[in-house]
Design a protein around this motif. Structure first.
Motif, short mmCIF file in Angstrom:
data_model
loop_
_atom_site.label_atom_id
_atom_site.label_comp_id
_atom_site.label_asym_id
_atom_site.label_seq_id
_atom_site.Cartn_x
_atom_site.Cartn_y
_atom_site.Cartn_z
N SER A 46 72.89 111.01 -56.38
CA SER A 46 71.85 111.83 -55.74
C SER A 46 71.41 112.99 -56.61
O SER A 46 70.27 113.46 -56.53
N ASP A 74 60.31 111.06 -49.09
CA ASP A 74 60.52 109.80 -48.36
C ASP A 74 59.16 109.18 -48.09
O ASP A 74 58.60 109.29 -46.99
N ASP A 75 58.61 108.55 -49.09
CA ASP A 75 57.26 107.97 -49.02
C ASP A 75 57.37 106.47 -49.25
O ASP A 75 57.90 106.04 -50.28
#
Length: 416
Positions: A46, A74-75
């Motif tokens: 991450s 977050d697409d």
């Protein structure tokens, strides 16, 4: 400023827009300038850094090359891909071959994998003005590779680079001659100028120098007294003057030392660090043997984890120059055991061999079989050169603490 006595060349500085992201977009069959795409060093971590973001992703979400994986939006339209360094190096080499169709290799000076200077003196009869040459190269790079480029044109390498950074990335192609310096460059803050980092910016700001124009008007003698040769170079750059060569061999420099280091992906204990250091010493000595060099000074740098902070950096010189792995390793271990605090976890390690001598100049020791030690190293190097870097390793390199196996899969610290 009278520029009559300074050389004028036709120099292009070509930058491939969001190069890594553009290569990955082309591989996916997408438009590099429109797709939302991020290239990540390691998507399994991450905290992994975003190595490149497509122009559309930068514009829509403000993602930059210092962002982290967890910061990505977050697409559903976002493509996240692992870095493939071998692909980027291959495409970079192919672009250089394309440029070589216009100019000889002596006129090409790669600055990085995605940026290159090209001297195009004397091409007027073949291709037109330097503007026309820039347009042709920009068109060919787009047609052959699908990659959009920005090109700065200048009378020297500095002007070409700076006008590319400040203007061409918006305009596509931009030019700056000596006479344009005041109008096109002086109003910009000094931190926007190539070659001025944050530390130099802070030092100049404390002197009341905020823009390039203020730097150009500052007293040269005071800059030389404050910063030495660097101050003088900054002053002349502010006037657009750069005397660095634009043709010839740009990279032939004397080897000062051989170093190899790593930022570890987790905390290492004392015992694991010992394994890591052996792998680092192996690589340092391999490079020294390849260059037929040996060194008398071994330098060890250790950085502790964020939890404790700190670390140490120490060196030791030996009597007889060496490029034998175990010689260097034993010195490193002596330094490590002497200066390690015995508690902190290790996250960074670096080994350097310098104070170099040609191998044939080194002395023999009558009390040990140095020839045998040397032969072992050169034999292992020959096997690796023929069968691959991991074809023969020390057994300890196969443990969890070894770093050679994982690093062999990477280029520039990222997976190939």
């Amino acid at each position: 400023m009278n520029y009559a006595s300074y050389p004028r060349n036709d120099v292009l500085c070509i930058d491939m827009r969001s190069f890594y992201a553009s290569v990955e977009a082309i591989k996916l069959g997408k438009d590099p300038m429109k797709v939302l795409l991020a290239v990540v060093g390691d998507p399994n971590r991450s905290g992994s850094i975003v190595l490149a973001a497509s122009p559309a992703l930068k514009k829509k979400y403000g993602i930059s090359n210092v962002s982290r994986f967890f910061e990505l939006p977050d697409d559903p339209d976002l493509y996240i891909v692992r870095a493939h360094m071998a692909d980027y190096l291959y495409v970079s080499a192919e672009i250089t071959k394309l440029i070589n169709q216009y100019v000889p290799k002596e006129a090409i000076h790669p600055y990085s994998v995605d940026e290159v200077w090209v001297t195009v003196n004397g091409l007027t009869k073949l291709f037109g003005s330097r503007w026309e040459v820039a347009k042709r190269m920009k068109h060919d790079i787009l047609e052959c590779f699908g990659i959009t480029s920005s090109i700065g044109i200048g009378d020297n390498k500095f002007l070409a680079k700076v006008v590319m950074d400040l203007h061409a990335k918006k305009q596509g192609i931009a030019e700056c001659k000596y006479e344009d310096v005041e109008a096109k460059l002086w109003s910009f803050p000094i931190e926007a100028i190539w070659g001025i980092g944050s530390r130099m910016k802070n030092n100049l700001n404390k002197m009341g120098i905020v823009t390039l124009g203020q730097l150009a008007r500052y007293d040269l003698n005071h800059l030389k007294k404050r910063f030495g040769v660097m101050g003088e170079q900054l002053y002349w750059h502010a006037w657009g003057i750069d005397l660095s060569p634009v043709l010839g061999d740009f990279v032939k420099t004397e080897q000062k030392g051989f170093g190899h280091g790593i930022s570890l992906l987790r905390d290492y204990s004392m015992q694991e660090t010992e394994v890591c250091l052996l792998d680092l010493c192996e690589e340092v000595c391999r490079r020294a043997r390849t260059a037929n060099m040996a060194g008398k000074t071994i330098h060890l740098a250790i950085g502790y984890s964020k939890a404790t902070g700190g670390g140490f950096s120490r060196s030791r010189s030996i009597q007889i120059p060496t490029n034998v792995t175990m010689d260097v390793y034993h010195v490193c271990m002596d330094l490590f055991l002497q200066f390690y605090d015995g508690v902190s976890s290790v996250r960074r390690a670096y080994v350097t061999l310098d104070n170099l001598y040609k191998k044939q100049e080194t002395q023999l020791n009558l009390f040990e079989d140095r020839a045998k030690k040397n032969d072992i190293g050169y034999t292992m190097d020959a096997i690796r050169a023929k069968y691959g870097s991991t074809s023969i390793l020390r057994a300890i390199s196969y443990t969890d603490a070894g770093i050679t196996l994982e690093r062999s899969q990477k280029i520039g610290g990222h997976y190939a």
